[in-house]
Structure formats: structure tokens, C-alpha cells
Write a protein that holds these residues in place. Structure first.
Motif, PDB file in Angstrom:
ATOM      1  N   UNK A 122     -21.391  58.963 -29.328  1.00 38.88           N
ATOM      2  CA  UNK A 122     -20.696  59.274 -30.411  1.00 38.88           C
ATOM      3  C   UNK A 122     -21.767  60.234 -31.090  1.00 38.88           C
ATOM      4  N   UNK A 123     -21.274  61.298 -31.973  1.00 43.98           N
ATOM      5  CA  UNK A 123     -22.077  61.901 -32.460  1.00 43.98           C
ATOM      6  C   UNK A 123     -21.602  61.846 -34.142  1.00 43.98           C
ATOM      7  N   UNK A 124     -22.462  61.818 -35.010  1.00 36.15           N
ATOM      8  CA  UNK A 124     -21.916  61.835 -36.468  1.00 36.15           C
ATOM      9  C   UNK A 124     -22.590  62.890 -37.260  1.00 36.15           C
ATOM     10  N   UNK A 125     -22.232  63.016 -38.482  1.00 39.36           N
ATOM     11  CA  UNK A 125     -22.296  64.222 -39.251  1.00 39.36           C
ATOM     12  C   UNK A 125     -23.881  64.946 -39.444  1.00 39.36           C
ATOM     13  N   UNK A 126     -24.668  63.693 -39.484  1.00 40.22           N
ATOM     14  CA  UNK A 126     -25.936  63.817 -39.694  1.00 40.22           C
ATOM     15  C   UNK A 126     -26.718  64.732 -38.585  1.00 40.22           C
ATOM     16  N   UNK A 127     -26.166  64.556 -37.485  1.00 36.43           N
ATOM     17  CA  UNK A 127     -26.489  65.318 -36.432  1.00 36.43           C
ATOM     18  C   UNK A 127     -26.252  66.548 -36.218  1.00 36.43           C
ATOM     19  N   UNK A 128     -25.422  66.771 -36.950  1.00 35.99           N
ATOM     20  CA  UNK A 128     -24.639  68.361 -36.771  1.00 35.99           C
ATOM     21  C   UNK A 128     -24.142  68.911 -37.957  1.00 35.99           C
ATOM     22  N   UNK A 129     -25.088  68.931 -39.170  1.00 34.82           N
ATOM     23  CA  UNK A 129     -24.617  68.814 -40.549  1.00 34.82           C
ATOM     24  C   UNK A 129     -23.730  70.096 -40.725  1.00 34.82           C
TER      25      UNK A 129
END
Length: 392
Positions: free
Chosen positions: A348-355
Motif C-alpha cells: 500500500x502506498x499513502x499520500x506522504x510517499x507521492x505527495x
């Protein structure tokens, strides 16, 4: 490719496990693991120095195999402990001054973006990000205008972002950089091992990669490609050690000729050997065959999920083996629960990794599935059916 033989060479596939987290850290072939264990047993018996001497030719084959992988010479290759390690060493070889400009994209990897911001804070380097076109591809006209207007010190592009299946047009960027004689750095962390990567066609000065993802090597490994041009112009990391230079005078040194100048003397030779075997494995199968098979798997999975009603977040004309999605309402919890219950490995990728990307898409996160050449069509269809039931 014989998928049955390839799968038999993976001890990590058992009990109905479906492994679809190759963009995170893939499953190593049996021979990769066994070579590392065997090397450590030698170190146990003879010590590190003697073991390295006894295996010198085998360890040196890392450079030849990696050069074969990306179409360059062995002298252009340096071993690294990760893609980020390679990236930092490449950046440290560039003498940035106050006011210098780095041009990158909104899809550059989180660690790269943080590094650029660090340079901005410490050296007052300016970061400029190129625009995207309506089809989500890089706006090459905008990039060329930015280069003409700002005369950047560096252009840096991530080949495949970690947060989507987008394959960026790094070859066209390379042609523009060559036209204006601008340094060009490519992060190939997600593309190496997934698809054929040719540094001659890309035209980059530096390229970085990791071992643990689609290359199916051990953690703690990676490599840096350094072009002949950069070597001839004496580019070298800011902090050298005796692996990089000869101590010629009390207050002077002479750089070694090859990209090994970007290495540190002390590394895990067991890990280097394991990565060497992983590169040999990929070369033996053939990257063109791997790329072709992966493309079929990813297109099938992405299409199945879209037809089932999931929101797909891979946007662009050329997509790879990273499929990112969520429920139509943005929810990730049900997807994660069902995948875990069915022994499907994912991330899972969250917003802080692809702001920037996720802000533009107005989402907080995605589930990521990343099939690879040891996965079967049946596995893809099984996972598709498992997920389809969530939206019924």
C-alpha cells in the motif's frame, strides 16, 4: 521462458501463496540464496579476506553481467548498497552552487524529492518540476523551454514511479539533455529487472537501480551506472575512500579510472555475490522475454480490475507491471483485508510517499499489485476474481 521451471526455483512459493509485491521486494531464486549462504560459510571457515581472494573472479563477474544487463561496459558499473545509496553518490559528485537549478518531475521518487529539498535547504539550489500533458505524459516542450530558460545543473527523472504503473519517456528526455549538454540522472529502481533498459538509448550520465525489486536479488544491493563522459571528466563522490582513489601524495590522490571510484571499500561480499547471481539469472532468461511476459500479465490484471469497477490510478500511454487501484469511494481497507485472507502479497502506498501526484489525483492512498515473470495467468485471474467479489 519455462514458467514451471522458474517457479520450481523459488522456495518462497508454497501453500497457495500468490506473490504480487515485486515492486517492493521480490522472491529470490534458490541459487541466489544458496550462493550467499555458501559464501558466508566460507567466511566462517576462512575469514572475509581469504574468502574474497578465493572468489575474486566470481565477484568480479558482477560488473560484466550488470553491463550486459543495461548495454554498457563493465567499467561503467559500480556496486551500491541500494538505489538510494547510488543516487546519493551520483548527486554528491556534482558540485552544486547557490542558485543552481535541478529540473525533475512530479513523479520522482519520494527519497529523491527529499534529497532535492535537502540540497535546496542547505545550498539554496532551486527545484523546478516539469508539467504533464493531458494524457499524463511528460511535457517535453515544457522541459526544453525550462532548460533554455534556466540552464539547469541537472535533469533528474524516475523511469517508473513507485506509486503508479507509468513508464516515463526517459529516452526523449535524454535527447533533449544531450542537445543542451545538461547532466542527466535516471532512477531505474522499478524498471531494472522488469523491462529491458538500455543506457545507450536513454543517453543518461548516471542511472541507479536496486537489487531487491524486479531484479530478485537480496536487500542491501544495487548499482550505479556512470557514463564514460562523467568518468573522463573526473566526476567522483564527495566522500571517497581507498576503493575510489590511490593515495599518491601526502595531500593528494589519483582517481581510479572506472566507476568503482563510486564504491566504498567495505561491503557485504555475500550480498554482492547474491546480486551477481540474480543478474545472471535475468540475463539467462532474457530481459526482452521478461518484459513481454510482464506486459501481458499487467495488462490482464489492470483490465480485469477496471472491468470489475475498481478505480485504476495508472495514467499514461505506456504502463508497466505496477497496478495501483482502490474502491470507487477511495477505500483501501476491504481490499487489504480480502487479499490478506487469501494469502496474496501486496503493498500500500499513502499520500506522504507521492505527495504531488496523489494531491493532483485527490486521493490518500492506493493498493499496489506488481506481477512478475514467475506469476501465472491463473494467479492473475484468481486474484481478479477474489477482488471482484468485494464490489458485488
Amino acid at each position: 521462458m519455462n514458467i514451471d521451471i522458474i517457479r520450481q526455483d523459488i522456495r518462497g512459493l508454497f501453500d497457495g501463496k500468490i506473490f504480487l509485491n515485486n515492486a517492493g521486494s521480490s522472491l529470490m531464486p534458490t541459487h541466489v540464496v544458496d550462493s550467499m549462504i555458501g559464501y558466508l560459510k566460507q567466511e566462517e571457515q576462512f575469514g572475509g579476506y581469504e574468502t574474497a581472494n578465493r572468489n575474486a573472479e566470481l565477484l568480479e563477474s558482477f560488473y560484466e553481467e550488470t553491463a550486459k544487463l543495461i548495454n554498457c561496459k563493465s567499467s561503467n558499473i559500480a556496486f551500491a548498497t541500494s538505489a538510494t545509496d547510488a543516487y546519493a553518490k551520483a548527486l554528491s559528485s556534482i558540485v552544486f552552487k547557490e542558485g543552481d537549478v535541478i529540473i525533475t518531475t512530479i513523479d520522482d521518487y519520494i527519497s529523491n524529492q527529499i534529497t532535492f529539498i535537502s540540497l535546496q535547504k542547505k545550498l539554496n539550489v532551486k527545484i523546478i518540476r516539469t508539467k504533464k500533458l493531458s494524457d499524463h505524459e511528460l511535457d517535453l516542450e515544457d522541459l526544453e523551454n525550462l532548460i533554455k530558460n534556466y540552464n539547469p545543473k541537472l535533469v533528474a527523472v524516475t523511469h517508473i514511479p513507485t506509486n503508479s504503473g507509468l513508464i516515463q519517456d526517459v529516452e526523449s528526455v535524454g535527447k533533449i539533455c544531450k542537445k543542451y549538454d545538461v547532466l542527466y540522472l535516471v532512477d531505474a529502481c522499478q524498471s531494472i529487472g522488469q523491462m529491458f533498459v538500455d543506457v545507450e538509448k536513454i543517453g543518461c550520465d548516471f542511472l541507479t537501480a536496486t537489487g531487491r525489486k524486479f531484479m530478485r536479488g537480496p536487500r542491501g544491493t544495487g548499482f550505479l551506472y556512470v557514463s564514460d563522459k562523467m568518468l573522463e571528466q573526473n566526476y567522483a563522490p564527495l566522500l571517497l575512500d581507498m576503493r575510489g582513489a590511490h593515495w599518491s601524495e601526502y595531500d593528494d590522490y589519483e582517481l581510479f579510472k572506472t566507476a568503482k571510484r563510486f564504491e566504498h571499500w567495505e561491503i557485504s561480499y555475500a550480498s554482492l555475490l547474491g546480486f551477481t547471481e540474480a543478474v545472471k539469472y535475468a540475463n539467462h532468461i532474457g530481459m526482452h522475454a521478461i518484459e513481454h511476459y510482464n506486459k501481458g500479465l499487467s495488462e490482464r490484471l489492470r483490465g480485469n480490475l477496471k472491468n470489475s469497477g475498481f478505480q485504476i490510478w495508472d495514467q499514461g500511454n505506456n504502463l508497466g507491471s505496477i497496478i495501483t487501484f482502490c474502491e470507487p469511494n477511495g477505500d483501501l481497507e476491504n481490499i487489504q483485508k480480502v487479499l490478506k485472507e487469501n494469502n496474496v502479497f501486496f503493498s500500500v502506498t499513502y499520500k506522504n510517499s507521492a505527495l504531488i501526484d496523489f494531491t493532483n489525483k485527490n486521493i490518500n492512498g492506493i493498493v499496489r499489485l506488481s506481477p512478475h515473470y514467475f506469476n501465472t495467468v491463473d494467479e492473475i485471474d484468481t486474484v481478479s476474481e477474489i477482488l471482484k467479489n468485494i464490489l458485488k
